[in-house]
Motif scaffolding. Structure first.
Motif, PDB file in Angstrom:
ATOM      1  N   GLY A  56       0.796  -1.224   0.000  1.00  0.00           N
ATOM      2  CA  GLY A  56       0.000   0.000   0.000  1.00  0.00           C
ATOM      3  C   GLY A  56       0.826   1.271   0.000  1.00  0.00           C
ATOM      4  O   GLY A  56       0.276   2.367   0.054  1.00  0.00           O
ATOM      5  N   GLU A  81       0.023   3.512  -2.864  1.00  0.00           N
ATOM      6  CA  GLU A  81      -1.282   4.165  -2.751  1.00  0.00           C
ATOM      7  C   GLU A  81      -1.135   5.564  -2.162  1.00  0.00           C
ATOM      8  O   GLU A  81      -1.773   6.513  -2.623  1.00  0.00           O
ATOM      9  N   TYR A  82      -0.298   5.703  -1.152  1.00  0.00           N
ATOM     10  CA  TYR A  82      -0.055   7.015  -0.559  1.00  0.00           C
ATOM     11  C   TYR A  82       0.577   7.948  -1.576  1.00  0.00           C
ATOM     12  O   TYR A  82       0.200   9.114  -1.673  1.00  0.00           O
ATOM     13  N   TYR A 130      -2.071   9.108  -3.907  1.00  0.00           N
ATOM     14  CA  TYR A 130      -2.931  10.070  -3.206  1.00  0.00           C
ATOM     15  C   TYR A 130      -2.260  11.437  -3.147  1.00  0.00           C
ATOM     16  O   TYR A 130      -2.886  12.462  -3.419  1.00  0.00           O
ATOM     17  N   ARG A 189       2.162  10.833   5.862  1.00  0.00           N
ATOM     18  CA  ARG A 189       1.745   9.433   5.717  1.00  0.00           C
ATOM     19  C   ARG A 189       0.877   9.020   6.910  1.00  0.00           C
ATOM     20  O   ARG A 189      -0.134   8.345   6.743  1.00  0.00           O
ATOM     21  N   TYR A 202      -2.529  10.473   6.546  1.00  0.00           N
ATOM     22  CA  TYR A 202      -3.228   9.756   5.481  1.00  0.00           C
ATOM     23  C   TYR A 202      -3.763   8.425   5.993  1.00  0.00           C
ATOM     24  O   TYR A 202      -4.908   8.054   5.696  1.00  0.00           O
ATOM     25  N   GLU A 203      -2.962   7.709   6.750  1.00  0.00           N
ATOM     26  CA  GLU A 203      -3.409   6.411   7.277  1.00  0.00           C
ATOM     27  C   GLU A 203      -4.601   6.579   8.211  1.00  0.00           C
ATOM     28  O   GLU A 203      -5.524   5.761   8.207  1.00  0.00           O
ATOM     29  N   LEU A 208      -6.857   9.069   8.048  1.00  0.00           N
ATOM     30  CA  LEU A 208      -7.989   9.377   7.166  1.00  0.00           C
ATOM     31  C   LEU A 208      -8.506   8.116   6.481  1.00  0.00           C
ATOM     32  O   LEU A 208      -9.717   7.907   6.371  1.00  0.00           O
ATOM     33  N   ARG A 209      -7.594   7.296   6.036  1.00  0.00           N
ATOM     34  CA  ARG A 209      -7.967   6.054   5.355  1.00  0.00           C
ATOM     35  C   ARG A 209      -8.704   5.103   6.299  1.00  0.00           C
ATOM     36  O   ARG A 209      -9.715   4.499   5.926  1.00  0.00           O
ATOM     37  N   ALA A 210      -8.230   4.997   7.528  1.00  0.00           N
ATOM     38  CA  ALA A 210      -8.890   4.116   8.504  1.00  0.00           C
ATOM     39  C   ALA A 210     -10.288   4.634   8.837  1.00  0.00           C
ATOM     40  O   ALA A 210     -11.242   3.849   8.929  1.00  0.00           O
ATOM     41  N   HIS A 213     -12.204   6.401   6.902  1.00  0.00           N
ATOM     42  CA  HIS A 213     -13.054   6.160   5.732  1.00  0.00           C
ATOM     43  C   HIS A 213     -13.495   4.704   5.676  1.00  0.00           C
ATOM     44  O   HIS A 213     -14.652   4.406   5.371  1.00  0.00           O
ATOM     45  N   ARG A 214     -12.583   3.785   5.960  1.00  0.00           N
ATOM     46  CA  ARG A 214     -12.938   2.356   5.953  1.00  0.00           C
ATOM     47  C   ARG A 214     -13.984   2.040   7.016  1.00  0.00           C
ATOM     48  O   ARG A 214     -14.875   1.224   6.798  1.00  0.00           O
TER      49      ARG A 214
END
Length: 73
Positions: A30, A33-34, A37, A53, A56-57, A59-61, A63-64
């Motif tokens: 992954g 992916e960053y 982004y 980073r 971002y992680e 924000l990604r968590a 969103h999931r």
């Protein structure tokens, strides 16, 4: 002279393999992916600050968690 041409080909082949393995591992973990982004943020909102980073992680968590996807297993 033939030895140097053969050695150069082997070095080029080894470099290609290393690049391919690096690309595969970055996609698998992954990390790429960053990078995608970050590029997308810079392209669409050039004046906006780019999250680190870690940000971002997070924000990604979030969103999931907000948008769960069903999985078969």
């Amino acid at each position: 002279m033939t030895v140097t041409v053969t050695a150069r080909r082997r070095v080029r082949t080894a470099r290609r393999w290393v690049r391919a393995v690096r690309w595969y591992l970055r996609e698998l973990t992954g990390e790429a992916e960053y990078d995608r982004y970050r590029e997308r943020i810079r392209r669409h909102r050039p004046l906006a600050p780019v999250p680190t980073r870690r940000e971002y992680e997070v924000l990604r968590a979030r969103h999931r968690e907000a948008h769960p996807q069903g999985r078969c297993c």
